[in-house]
Enzyme design. Sequence first.
Site, PDB file in Angstrom:
ATOM      1  N   TYR A   1       1.014   1.482  -0.044  1.00  0.00           N
ATOM      2  CA  TYR A   1       0.864   0.028   0.063  1.00  0.00           C
ATOM      3  C   TYR A   1      -0.263  -0.321   1.024  1.00  0.00           C
ATOM      4  O   TYR A   1      -0.677   0.511   1.825  1.00  0.00           O
ATOM      5  CB  TYR A   1       2.185  -0.656   0.385  1.00  0.00           C
ATOM      6  CG  TYR A   1       2.759  -0.616   1.783  1.00  0.00           C
ATOM      7  CD1 TYR A   1       2.119  -1.235   2.866  1.00  0.00           C
ATOM      8  CD2 TYR A   1       3.994  -0.031   2.023  1.00  0.00           C
ATOM      9  CE1 TYR A   1       2.680  -1.240   4.137  1.00  0.00           C
ATOM     10  CE2 TYR A   1       4.564  -0.028   3.294  1.00  0.00           C
ATOM     11  CZ  TYR A   1       3.897  -0.638   4.351  1.00  0.00           C
ATOM     12  OH  TYR A   1       4.451  -0.653   5.597  1.00  0.00           O
TER      13      TYR A   1
ATOM     14  N   TYR B   1       8.982 -11.764  -0.751  1.00  0.00           N
ATOM     15  CA  TYR B   1       7.662 -12.377  -0.928  1.00  0.00           C
ATOM     16  C   TYR B   1       7.785 -13.847  -1.333  1.00  0.00           C
ATOM     17  O   TYR B   1       8.318 -14.179  -2.395  1.00  0.00           O
ATOM     18  CB  TYR B   1       6.833 -11.605  -1.964  1.00  0.00           C
ATOM     19  CG  TYR B   1       6.560 -10.154  -1.570  1.00  0.00           C
ATOM     20  CD1 TYR B   1       6.819  -9.687  -0.275  1.00  0.00           C
ATOM     21  CD2 TYR B   1       6.058  -9.241  -2.483  1.00  0.00           C
ATOM     22  CE1 TYR B   1       6.572  -8.363   0.089  1.00  0.00           C
ATOM     23  CE2 TYR B   1       5.797  -7.917  -2.134  1.00  0.00           C
ATOM     24  CZ  TYR B   1       6.071  -7.495  -0.839  1.00  0.00           C
ATOM     25  OH  TYR B   1       5.828  -6.179  -0.495  1.00  0.00           O
TER      26      TYR B   1
ATOM     27  N   ASP C   1       4.362  -4.471  -8.326  1.00  0.00           N
ATOM     28  CA  ASP C   1       5.246  -4.369  -7.157  1.00  0.00           C
ATOM     29  C   ASP C   1       5.521  -5.746  -6.562  1.00  0.00           C
ATOM     30  O   ASP C   1       4.592  -6.484  -6.234  1.00  0.00           O
ATOM     31  CB  ASP C   1       4.570  -3.501  -6.085  1.00  0.00           C
ATOM     32  CG  ASP C   1       5.430  -3.404  -4.836  1.00  0.00           C
ATOM     33  OD1 ASP C   1       6.417  -2.652  -4.868  1.00  0.00           O
ATOM     34  OD2 ASP C   1       5.147  -4.114  -3.842  1.00  0.00           O
TER      35      ASP C   1
ATOM     36  N   THR D   1       1.822  -7.749  -4.860  1.00  0.00           N
ATOM     37  CA  THR D   1       1.950  -9.211  -5.032  1.00  0.00           C
ATOM     38  C   THR D   1       2.291  -9.953  -3.741  1.00  0.00           C
ATOM     39  O   THR D   1       2.595 -11.139  -3.775  1.00  0.00           O
ATOM     40  CB  THR D   1       3.035  -9.546  -6.094  1.00  0.00           C
ATOM     41  OG1 THR D   1       4.298  -9.040  -5.630  1.00  0.00           O
ATOM     42  CG2 THR D   1       2.703  -8.952  -7.447  1.00  0.00           C
ATOM     43  N   TRP D   2       2.253  -9.260  -2.621  1.00  0.00           N
ATOM     44  CA  TRP D   2       2.598  -9.902  -1.340  1.00  0.00           C
ATOM     45  C   TRP D   2       1.640 -11.070  -1.079  1.00  0.00           C
ATOM     46  O   TRP D   2       0.424 -10.917  -1.267  1.00  0.00           O
ATOM     47  CB  TRP D   2       2.498  -8.861  -0.214  1.00  0.00           C
ATOM     48  CG  TRP D   2       3.007  -9.309   1.112  1.00  0.00           C
ATOM     49  CD1 TRP D   2       3.968 -10.240   1.353  1.00  0.00           C
ATOM     50  CD2 TRP D   2       2.581  -8.809   2.388  1.00  0.00           C
ATOM     51  NE1 TRP D   2       4.173 -10.349   2.711  1.00  0.00           N
ATOM     52  CE2 TRP D   2       3.342  -9.495   3.368  1.00  0.00           C
ATOM     53  CE3 TRP D   2       1.648  -7.851   2.796  1.00  0.00           C
ATOM     54  CZ2 TRP D   2       3.179  -9.242   4.732  1.00  0.00           C
ATOM     55  CZ3 TRP D   2       1.494  -7.609   4.146  1.00  0.00           C
ATOM     56  CH2 TRP D   2       2.254  -8.297   5.106  1.00  0.00           C
TER      57      TRP D   2
HETATM   58  P1  NAP Z   1      -4.202  -4.791   0.219  1.00  0.00           P
HETATM   59  O1  NAP Z   1      -3.894  -4.558  -1.199  1.00  0.00           O
HETATM   60  O2  NAP Z   1      -4.578  -3.648   1.087  1.00  0.00           O
HETATM   61  O3  NAP Z   1      -5.329  -5.921   0.375  1.00  0.00           O
HETATM   62  C1  NAP Z   1      -5.214  -7.163  -0.255  1.00  0.00           C
HETATM   63  C2  NAP Z   1      -6.447  -7.983   0.107  1.00  0.00           C
HETATM   64  O4  NAP Z   1      -7.602  -7.325  -0.420  1.00  0.00           O
HETATM   65  C3  NAP Z   1      -6.413  -9.376  -0.488  1.00  0.00           C
HETATM   66  O5  NAP Z   1      -7.015 -10.235   0.456  1.00  0.00           O
HETATM   67  C4  NAP Z   1      -7.295  -9.267  -1.730  1.00  0.00           C
HETATM   68  O6  NAP Z   1      -7.950 -10.464  -2.059  1.00  0.00           O
HETATM   69  C5  NAP Z   1      -8.294  -8.238  -1.266  1.00  0.00           C
HETATM   70  N1  NAP Z   1      -8.839  -7.486  -2.397  1.00  0.00           N
HETATM   71  C6  NAP Z   1      -8.149  -6.882  -3.389  1.00  0.00           C
HETATM   72  N2  NAP Z   1      -8.984  -6.273  -4.241  1.00  0.00           N
HETATM   73  C7  NAP Z   1     -10.232  -6.515  -3.779  1.00  0.00           C
HETATM   74  C8  NAP Z   1     -11.521  -6.159  -4.235  1.00  0.00           C
HETATM   75  N3  NAP Z   1     -11.689  -5.400  -5.325  1.00  0.00           N
HETATM   76  N4  NAP Z   1     -12.607  -6.588  -3.522  1.00  0.00           N
HETATM   77  C9  NAP Z   1     -12.444  -7.328  -2.395  1.00  0.00           C
HETATM   78  N5  NAP Z   1     -11.247  -7.687  -1.900  1.00  0.00           N
HETATM   79  C10 NAP Z   1     -10.157  -7.280  -2.592  1.00  0.00           C
HETATM   80  O7  NAP Z   1      -2.993  -5.530   0.970  1.00  0.00           O
HETATM   81  P2  NAP Z   1      -1.443  -5.787   0.791  1.00  0.00           P
HETATM   82  O8  NAP Z   1      -1.212  -6.965  -0.057  1.00  0.00           O
HETATM   83  O9  NAP Z   1      -0.887  -5.761   2.178  1.00  0.00           O
HETATM   84  O10 NAP Z   1      -0.860  -4.461   0.082  1.00  0.00           O
HETATM   85  C11 NAP Z   1      -0.764  -4.306  -1.309  1.00  0.00           C
HETATM   86  C12 NAP Z   1       0.663  -4.464  -1.800  1.00  0.00           C
HETATM   87  O11 NAP Z   1       1.521  -3.478  -1.222  1.00  0.00           O
HETATM   88  C13 NAP Z   1       1.334  -5.768  -1.395  1.00  0.00           C
HETATM   89  O12 NAP Z   1       0.807  -6.863  -2.110  1.00  0.00           O
HETATM   90  C14 NAP Z   1       2.770  -5.445  -1.637  1.00  0.00           C
HETATM   91  O13 NAP Z   1       3.083  -5.521  -3.027  1.00  0.00           O
HETATM   92  C15 NAP Z   1       2.833  -4.013  -1.116  1.00  0.00           C
HETATM   93  N6  NAP Z   1       3.262  -3.949   0.303  1.00  0.00           N
HETATM   94  C16 NAP Z   1       4.465  -3.369   0.578  1.00  0.00           C
HETATM   95  C17 NAP Z   1       4.914  -3.294   1.894  1.00  0.00           C
HETATM   96  C18 NAP Z   1       6.236  -2.654   2.195  1.00  0.00           C
HETATM   97  O14 NAP Z   1       6.735  -2.772   3.332  1.00  0.00           O
HETATM   98  N7  NAP Z   1       6.823  -1.959   1.251  1.00  0.00           N
HETATM   99  C19 NAP Z   1       4.144  -3.814   2.952  1.00  0.00           C
HETATM  100  C20 NAP Z   1       2.904  -4.382   2.637  1.00  0.00           C
HETATM  101  C21 NAP Z   1       2.475  -4.414   1.315  1.00  0.00           C
HETATM  102  P3  NAP Z   1      -7.504 -11.475  -3.251  1.00  0.00           P
HETATM  103  O15 NAP Z   1      -6.020 -11.533  -3.241  1.00  0.00           O
HETATM  104  O16 NAP Z   1      -8.172 -12.753  -2.893  1.00  0.00           O
HETATM  105  O17 NAP Z   1      -8.036 -10.935  -4.564  1.00  0.00           O
END
Ligand code: NAP
Length: 281
Positions: free
Chosen positions: A190, A52, A47, A20-21
């Site tokens: 993540y 966030y 998550d 949900t970031w």
């Molecule tokens: P990610 O999930 O790797 O990528 C998200 C991006 O991909 C968004 O722009 C999304 O677009 C796009 N997307 C998602 N599904 C898609 C699909 N089927 N086709 C095309 N594009 C797609 O990036 P993230 O948000 O960095 O990582 C995921 C989660 O991990 C975070 O949201 C957070 O909850 C967690 N996280 C944790 C940490 C930590 O330090 N613990 C750090 C970073 C992230 P749309 O949103 O427009 O659909």
Amino acid sequence: MVRRPFGWTGVAVPVIGQGTWNMERADRAEAVAAIRRGLDAGMTHVDTAEMYGSGRVEELVGEAIAGRRDDVCLVSKVLPQNASFSGVLRACEASLRRLGTDHLDVYLLHWPGRHPLEQTIAGFERLVRDGKTRFYGVSNFDVEELERAVALAGADRIACDQVLYHLEERAIEHAVLPWCERHRIAVVAYSPFGSGRFPAARSAGGRVLAEIARARGATPRQVALAFLVRRAGVFAIPKAARLDHVLENAAAGELTLSAEEEARLERAFARGRPPRGVPML
Ligand code: NAP
């Protein structure tokens, strides 16, 4: 949606969940609808973090899970600067209020910080005792930090390590992942799509993804997710604010790659040399 035991906790958690970031940047109604559709499709591991949107994302998640809290494996995180004993308790209360619930399923330390880890863990233990969270865990911990955490908390107390893991960042496979497997600590991947930097279709790796996807009637992103969760202790939490993205990601929870497909991806996306520490975003 395939579910598997979340490490030693034994709780059945879907292999693909929802991040949900940055969701506060999306249209709120669409983001809430996207999370709900994700829940309908079985992505019940949600998550979030106090960080966030400075709490706004937790409020949005609270709206999305209202009325279906029991279906959700709800994860939030405390910022390191809040992770003293009393800080953990305060931060958790604030997260619970924003999320509109009386307990979390897993509460994580977002990354290692300056407060002594024994204080953070004592806070987590108090929260478990008081029923404010069922389990607790860590994020962005390397092996040395995990060893300290387990030495302080004891065996079967740290539920998971949430770490950066995607096709072009496989560093955790060298040490963190095998260590967690040995200790039955779940690994949560993540940024499984590289936080928006997914391999380009025309790159060598992108072509391999596309070929496997075509052969399996899947999409490259579904193949990527299936690859990341190919080992039994791993879960992935892609973030998607768009409904079509949510549905595409959820369907990856049904895809199992063959050994040959996995081997092709292993070759196409090199694991690289062992890193110092754990890579972070
Ligand atoms: P990610 O999930 O790797 O990528 C998200 C991006 O991909 C968004 O722009 C999304 O677009 C796009 N997307 C998602 N599904 C898609 C699909 N089927 N086709 C095309 N594009 C797609 O990036 P993230 O948000 O960095 O990582 C995921 C989660 O991990 C975070 O949201 C957070 O909850 C967690 N996280 C944790 C940490 C930590 O330090 N613990 C750090 C970073 C992230 P749309 O949103 O427009 O659909």
